[in-house]
Design a protein around this motif. Structure first.
Motif, mmCIF file in Angstrom:
data_model
loop_
_atom_site.group_PDB
_atom_site.id
_atom_site.type_symbol
_atom_site.label_atom_id
_atom_site.label_comp_id
_atom_site.label_asym_id
_atom_site.label_seq_id
_atom_site.Cartn_x
_atom_site.Cartn_y
_atom_site.Cartn_z
ATOM 1 N N MET A 41 0.808 -1.217 0.000
ATOM 2 C CA MET A 41 0.000 0.000 0.000
ATOM 3 C C MET A 41 0.846 1.273 0.000
ATOM 4 S SD MET A 41 -3.015 -0.854 -0.469
ATOM 5 C CE MET A 41 -3.633 0.816 -0.322
ATOM 6 N N VAL A 42 2.071 1.207 0.492
ATOM 7 C CA VAL A 42 2.954 2.373 0.353
ATOM 8 C C VAL A 42 3.191 2.654 -1.125
ATOM 9 C CG1 VAL A 42 5.312 3.192 0.647
ATOM 10 C CG2 VAL A 42 4.091 2.260 2.591
ATOM 11 N N ALA A 161 -3.268 -0.567 5.997
ATOM 12 C CA ALA A 161 -3.363 -0.118 4.604
ATOM 13 C C ALA A 161 -3.565 1.394 4.528
ATOM 14 C CB ALA A 161 -4.497 -0.851 3.900
ATOM 15 N N ASN A 162 -4.398 1.938 5.396
ATOM 16 C CA ASN A 162 -4.629 3.387 5.377
ATOM 17 C C ASN A 162 -3.380 4.154 5.790
ATOM 18 O OD1 ASN A 162 -7.629 4.635 5.079
ATOM 19 N ND2 ASN A 162 -7.725 2.478 5.642
ATOM 20 N N LEU A 163 -2.700 3.661 6.810
ATOM 21 C CA LEU A 163 -1.467 4.317 7.240
ATOM 22 C C LEU A 163 -0.422 4.279 6.135
ATOM 23 C CD1 LEU A 163 0.216 5.665 9.453
ATOM 24 C CD2 LEU A 163 0.830 3.374 10.276
ATOM 25 N N ALA A 164 -0.279 3.126 5.474
ATOM 26 C CA ALA A 164 0.700 2.993 4.403
ATOM 27 C C ALA A 164 0.348 3.882 3.225
ATOM 28 C CB ALA A 164 0.785 1.533 3.956
ATOM 29 N N GLY A 165 -0.942 3.921 2.867
ATOM 30 C CA GLY A 165 -1.361 4.773 1.765
ATOM 31 C C GLY A 165 -1.077 6.235 2.024
ATOM 32 N N ALA A 171 4.978 10.811 0.370
ATOM 33 C CA ALA A 171 6.217 10.644 -0.391
ATOM 34 C C ALA A 171 6.047 11.122 -1.830
ATOM 35 C CB ALA A 171 6.644 9.173 -0.369
ATOM 36 N N ALA A 172 4.847 10.928 -2.376
ATOM 37 C CA ALA A 172 4.605 11.351 -3.758
ATOM 38 C C ALA A 172 4.599 12.862 -3.894
ATOM 39 C CB ALA A 172 3.280 10.784 -4.249
ATOM 40 N N LEU A 187 8.454 7.436 -9.307
ATOM 41 C CA LEU A 187 7.256 6.963 -8.605
ATOM 42 C C LEU A 187 6.727 5.671 -9.231
ATOM 43 C CD1 LEU A 187 5.245 10.260 -8.012
ATOM 44 C CD2 LEU A 187 6.791 9.084 -6.461
ATOM 45 N N VAL A 188 6.709 5.616 -10.558
ATOM 46 C CA VAL A 188 6.215 4.419 -11.241
ATOM 47 C C VAL A 188 7.090 3.210 -10.910
ATOM 48 C CG1 VAL A 188 5.888 3.352 -13.498
ATOM 49 C CG2 VAL A 188 5.124 5.699 -13.108
ATOM 50 N N LEU A 189 8.396 3.379 -11.025
ATOM 51 C CA LEU A 189 9.307 2.265 -10.732
ATOM 52 C C LEU A 189 9.299 1.915 -9.251
ATOM 53 C CD1 LEU A 189 12.284 3.242 -13.068
ATOM 54 C CD2 LEU A 189 10.539 1.467 -13.438
#
Length: 423
Positions: A41-42, A161-165, A171-172, A187-189
Motif C-alpha cells: 500500500m505504500v 493499509a490506510n497508514l501505508a497509503g 512521499a509522492a 514513482l512508477v518504478l
C-alpha cells in the motif's frame, strides 16, 4: 506487614512491547501478511496520488483520454476476480497471489515505455486485471491465517493499509512538486518495486492447502447460484459509493461551491485517514456476527446522511464556519465508513463457504469495483450539479440501504448450510 510484589515475567521470544499493545501482530503468518500489506500500500499510495499527473504531464495524454482509459481498465479489471479467486481456492492462494504480484510489477514497470493512448490502455488494463486478481487471491490467505479473531485481524489490516497509503501519498508530494519526468518515473518504478518486495515478503508464508470441496457442492461457480449473497453484494456496492465522497465529490464541492480555503481538501483527507488508522480496530469490535453486521450497516447509513448534510450546508456561508462544518461532516462520514468497512468484511467472509472464499471475494470485489466506476458520475450529478438536494438525496439512499440491510443479512444467513460459513 510484608507486601509481596510480583516480578514481571520474562518476555517470550515472539513477544515485544509493540505486540503486547496490539501495534504489530506476534511473529508468524499474521505479521508477514501485515508487513506485505504495508509494503504494497505504500507503493500504491505513491502511484495513485500522482497517476493522473504522470499520464498527463509526463506521458502527454489529454486528461479526457486518461479518464477514458482508466475507466476501461476498471471495467476490464473487474472480470478477473471470480475466476482467479476460484483458481486460488483450488490451487493454493499463496502461489496464485505471488503470480499476481509479479504481473503487477511487470505491468507497472511497463508504463515507463508508454507514449501512445492505446498502449496506455493495454498496460493499465493488464495492471487492473492483476490488481483485481490479487485481491481475490488474498482473501483466502487472510481467512486461512486470520486466527480465531478474524474480525479484529481484518480491521487491523485495513488500518495498516490506510497508514501505508498516507505515507505513500506524502512521499509522492516531492515528485509532484518537482514536476519532472524523472520524478514521475521514479514513482512508477518505486510502485513496481513495492510489488516485488511484497512478493518477497509473501514467500515467507507457508503454503495453504486448498479446503476440500464438500460432496454436496452445487457445482464450480456456486457463488453465481447464491442469490442472497449476490443481493448482499449489490447492497454493499451501493453503500461503497461513499468511498468516493471525500476523494471526488468533496474536493470539487469545496472548490466550486464553498468559501472554505482550498487547502482544507488536504485537511479533510488527513482527518479521514487518521481516524481510520486509529479507530478501525476499535470500531470493528462486536461486529462479528451476521446480525451485528446488519446493524452496523444501518448505523453507517445514518452517519453518511449526517455527514453529507453537514457538507451540503457549507454552500454560501463564511469560510471559517464552512471549514468547521466540513470538519464535523468529514468526521461523521468517517464513522460511517468505519462501520461500513467492518460490516462489509464480516459479511464477505461469514457468508462465503471456506472452500470457495476466493471466488466469493472476487464477486465482492466486482461489486466494489463497479461502485468505483459509477461513483464519479453519480456524485458529480447529484452532489455537484444538483447541489444541496443532491447531497441529501444521496445520503437518503445510504439510509435506505442501511435500513434494508439487516433483513437481507438475516435472509442470507438462513440460507447457509450448517457449517458452510466458517467465519
Amino acid at each position: 506487614m510484608t507486601t509481596t510484589t510480583s516480578q514481571p515475567t520474562t518476555p517470550t521470544p515472539n513477544r515485544s512491547w509493540l505486540v503486547d499493545r496490539g501495534l504489530i501482530p506476534a511473529r508468524g503468518p499474521q505479521r508477514v501478511i501485515a508487513l506485505a500489506t504495508f509494503v504494497n500500500m505504500v507503493g500504491t499510495g505513491v502511484f495513485m496520488t500522482s497517476a493522473a499527473l504522470f499520464f498527463t504531464r509526463s506521458v502527454g495524454l489529454p486528461l479526457a483520454k486518461v479518464a477514458l482509459g482508466m475507466g476501461i481498465a476498471a471495467l476490464v479489471g473487474m472480470l478477473a476476480g471470480m475466476p482467479v479467486g476460484h483458481l486460488a481456492d483450488r490451487r493454493g492462494p499463496r502461489e496464485i497471489y505471488l503470480v499476481t504480484l509479479i504481473v503487477r510489477a511487470v505491468s507497472m514497470a511497463s508504463l515507463v515505455f508508454v507514449h501512445t493512448f492505446w498502449l496506455f490502455v493495454v498496460v493499465v488494463c493488464l495492471t487492473q486485471l492483476a490488481n483485481s486478481a490479487g485481491g481475490a487471491a488474498r482473501g483466502p490467505l487472510v481467512r486461512g491465517f486470520g486466527g480465531t479473531n478474524l474480525t479484529e485481524f481484518r480491521s487491523y489490516l485495513r488500518s495498516v493499509a490506510n497508514l501505508a497509503g498516507c505515507c505513500g501519498a506524502l512521499a509522492a508530494g516531492t515528485a509532484v512538486q518537482l514536476d519532472t519526468r524523472a520524478a514521475y518515473l521514479a514513482l512508477v518504478l518505486g510502485n513496481a518495486l513495492s510489488f516485488v518486495a511484497c512478493a518477497a515478503v509473501i514467500t515467507r508464508l507457508p503454503s495453504l492447502r486448498p479446503v476440500p470441496v464438500p460432496s454436496d457442492s452445487a457445482g464450480r461457480w456456486i457463488v453465481l447460484k447464491d442469490a442472497p449473497y449476490l443481493v448482499v453484494t449489490a447492497l454493499d456496492a451501493v453503500m461503497s459509493v461513499q468511498g468516493q465522497v471525500l476523494v471526488f465529490a468533496l474536493p470539487l464541492w469545496i472548490t466550486l461551491r464553498t468559501d472554505a480555503p482550498r487547502w482544507f481538501i488536504g485537511v479533510a483527507v488527513a482527518v479521514n485517514t487518521a481516524l481510520v488508522a486509529a479507530l478501525q480496530v476499535r470500531a470493528s469490535r462486536g461486529i462479528d456476527t451476521g446480525p451485528a453486521a446488519g446493524r452496523a450497516l444501518r448505523r453507517s447509513g445514518l452517519a453518511f446522511l449526517i455527514g453529507m448534510a453537514l457538507m451540503a450546508a457549507t454552500a454560501g456561508i463564511p469560510g471559517w464556519i464552512a471549514a468547521v462544518l466540513l470538519t464535523v461532516g468529514v468526521a461523521a462520514h468517517t464513522v460511517g465508513e468505519l462501520w461500513h468497512a467492518a460490516a462489509s468484511l464480516e459479511l464477505q467472509f461469514r457468508l462465503a463457504p471456506a472452500h470457495a472464499q476466493g471466488q466469493y471475494t472476487g464477486v465482492s470485489g466486482f461489486g466494489t469495483g463497479f461502485a468505483n466506476v459509477v461513483a464519479p458520475s453519480v456524485l458529480g450529478l447529484l452532489c455537484i450539479t444538483w447541489g444541496t438536494p443532491g447531497w441529501l438525496l444521496m445520503g437518503g439512499v445510504f439510509v435506505a440501504v442501511g435500513l434494508l440491510a439487516p433483513r437481507i443479512v438475516r435472509w442470507a444467513e438462513h440460507t447457509r448450510l450448517p457449517g458452510a460459513s466458517a467465519a
